[in-house]
Scaffold this motif. Structure first.
Motif, PDB file in Angstrom:
ATOM      1  N   HIS A  57      46.641  99.433 -27.562  1.00 62.38           N
ATOM      2  CA  HIS A  57      46.655  99.962 -26.652  1.00 62.38           C
ATOM      3  C   HIS A  57      45.107  99.919 -25.255  1.00 62.38           C
ATOM      4  O   HIS A  57      44.896  99.868 -24.325  1.00 62.38           O
ATOM      5  N   CYS A  72      54.316  98.978 -21.323  1.00 63.16           N
ATOM      6  CA  CYS A  72      54.545  99.382 -23.022  1.00 63.16           C
ATOM      7  C   CYS A  72      54.263 100.372 -23.492  1.00 63.16           C
ATOM      8  O   CYS A  72      55.389 101.207 -22.418  1.00 63.16           O
ATOM      9  N   CYS A 104      53.439 103.418 -24.025  1.00 63.84           N
ATOM     10  CA  CYS A 104      52.327 104.531 -23.899  1.00 63.84           C
ATOM     11  C   CYS A 104      52.592 104.668 -22.619  1.00 63.84           C
ATOM     12  O   CYS A 104      51.771 105.394 -22.029  1.00 63.84           O
ATOM     13  N   CYS A 112      49.330  96.296 -21.835  1.00 61.64           N
ATOM     14  CA  CYS A 112      48.330  96.455 -22.878  1.00 61.64           C
ATOM     15  C   CYS A 112      48.796  95.561 -24.447  1.00 61.64           C
ATOM     16  O   CYS A 112      49.758  94.625 -24.635  1.00 61.64           O
TER      17      CYS A 112
HETATM   18 ZN   LIG Z   1      50.333 101.143 -24.291  1.00 67.15          ZN
END
Ligand SMILES: [Zn+2]
Length: 420
Positions: free
Chosen positions: A248, A259, A261, A266
């Protein structure tokens, strides 16, 4: 000399001699005395000590000396005095193995588990451990440790799985070590860590980083990039066990892919299979005749349904190697993001070596050469940076192998092994 010192000298001698046995095939008392300057009677006592524990065995007699002396007794280290169980919890599987005390895998099994809840996964791990305990090797030699490789952020000292993006519904701060101990009810140490750290340990003892004390492994899966950092021979965890969470690291904040996340651009999003599939789909209009879409290849893909993601990549790599325009465009794009990511990791950690693991290794030397060229152009093009980039020779077994290497190291680092 007080008795405390006597004990430590004794233990020290035992450790020195056992270390030599672990590095060599077969040794005699004379050879050990010559190497260590420890007296012959003491060396013999140490050998007797480890022979009684089953760690050293008598291996016949050597040739007689040139002056016609007695044929010396030969001894060697045996890895069969104990076994370890290694468990690797992956994004949708458990890979379980039994290893001997050279960290050689002697039995293994891959279990597809899909996206199970945490309690079920722990139950399943306990079931596997109990099943493996019936294996002949463990029945004969006994169990030394259980080594668990987990996805995500792990606090190995507290036995806590802090968080894993692969199983976000498991929640935070799971007392994984305690919960597993409760279920298995066996009095052996349970070592756990993030899979990438164990995978770095596997390269150090059995793979591409043997003899190297400052290196990094970079593992890329279909979705997910992680790394394990070895500094001065030991695994780096960092203050909160985030060390190695490079997936990340933001490479393209403006135009990057989204992403898992919640971020954008990332490292792992830029080289994810999801993004590569998008690039292939987008390229289809411009390059309808690309080798990537050839009928023959599509048939092959169907045959290899189970290894589809690996296959899609190898198809792109081989088409690029043949000079196919679309495949080259995608290949160069992916290499570029890998080069940027790896370069950032190099500049932060200054390793001697970066070992690449995972699905992109299907690109072989072609991928590696492209990466090396791009990395050399990015930072300090005027300095000859001596960092080596290498491909791992390991497949999916690298998690359990790393667990076994780690468990073995912990065993031989324990002063109890050298104590009366
Ligand atoms: Zn990420």
């Amino acid at each position: 000399m007080n008795s405390g010192n006597r004990v430590s000298v004794k233990q020290h001698n035992r450790k020195v001699i056992l270390d030599l046995f672990r590095k060599s095939e077969i040794l005699s008392v004379s050879e050990l005395t010559e190497e260590t300057k420890i007296s012959k009677p003491t060396v013999q006592k140490v050998i007797d000590f480890f022979e009684a524990k089953g760690i050293l065995i008598h291996e016949g007699k050597g040739d007689s000396t040139s002056d016609g002396g007695k044929r010396p007794n030969l001894y060697k280290y045996t890895p069969d005095f104990g076994c370890m169980i290694s468990l690797h919890v992956g994004p949708d599987f458990i890979y379980a193995a039994i290893a001997n005390m050279k960290a050689d895998i002697i039995h293994s099994h891959h279990f597809d588990i899909g996206k199970m809840g945490i309690a079920k996964v722990l139950d399943e791990l306990a079931r596997i451990v109990h099943e493996f305990q019936k294996h002949e090797a463990i029945v004969t030699a006994g169990l030394v440790s259980i080594n668990v490789a987990l996805p995500g952020i792990v606090d190995p000292k507290k036995g806590i799985l802090v968080f894993t993006p692969h199983y976000a519904n498991w929640g935070n701060d799971i007392r994984f070590g305690d919960e597993l101990h409760k279920r298995i009810d066996i009095d052996v140490p349970v070592y756990m860590d993030c899979t990438n750290r164990f995978q770095a340990v596997a390269e150090k003892y059995k793979g591409a980083a043997i003899g190297c004390d400052n290196f990094i492994i970079l593992d890329a899966m279909g979705e997910g990039v992680g790394s394990g950092v070895i500094v001065n021979g030991t695994v780096r965890h960092g203050s909160q066990n985030f060390s190695g969470e490079v997936g990340h690291m933001i490479l393209d904040p403006n135009n990057g892919a989204e992403c898992i996340c919640g971020g954008k651009g990332c490292f792992e999003a830029m080289v994810s299979l999801k993004r590569i599939k998008t690039l292939v789909a987008e390229g289809k209009q411009r390059f309808p005749d690309s080798l990537i879409f050839s009928v023959q290849n599509r048939e092959k893909e169907q045959e290899q349904e189970q290894e589809k993601e690996y296959y899609m990549l190898s198809r792109i790599f081989s088409a690029a190697e043949s000079g196919d325009d679309l495949a080259l465009e995608i290949f160069n794009d992916i290499c570029q993001w890998f080069a940027v990511g790896i370069n950032n990791i190099i500049m932060v950690n200054d390793p001697e070596l970066v070992v690449l693991q995972g699905i992109f290794n299907t690109g072989g030397e072609f991928f590696l050469n492209c990466l090396r060229k791009k990395i050399n152009k990015i930072s300090f093009p005027n300095i000859n940076r001596k960092v080596e980039i290498a491909l791992s020779g390991f497949g999916l077994e690298r998690g359990v192998l790393g667990g076994a290497c780690y468990g073995k190291q912990r065993f031989f680092d324990d002063p109890a092994v050298y104590s009366d």
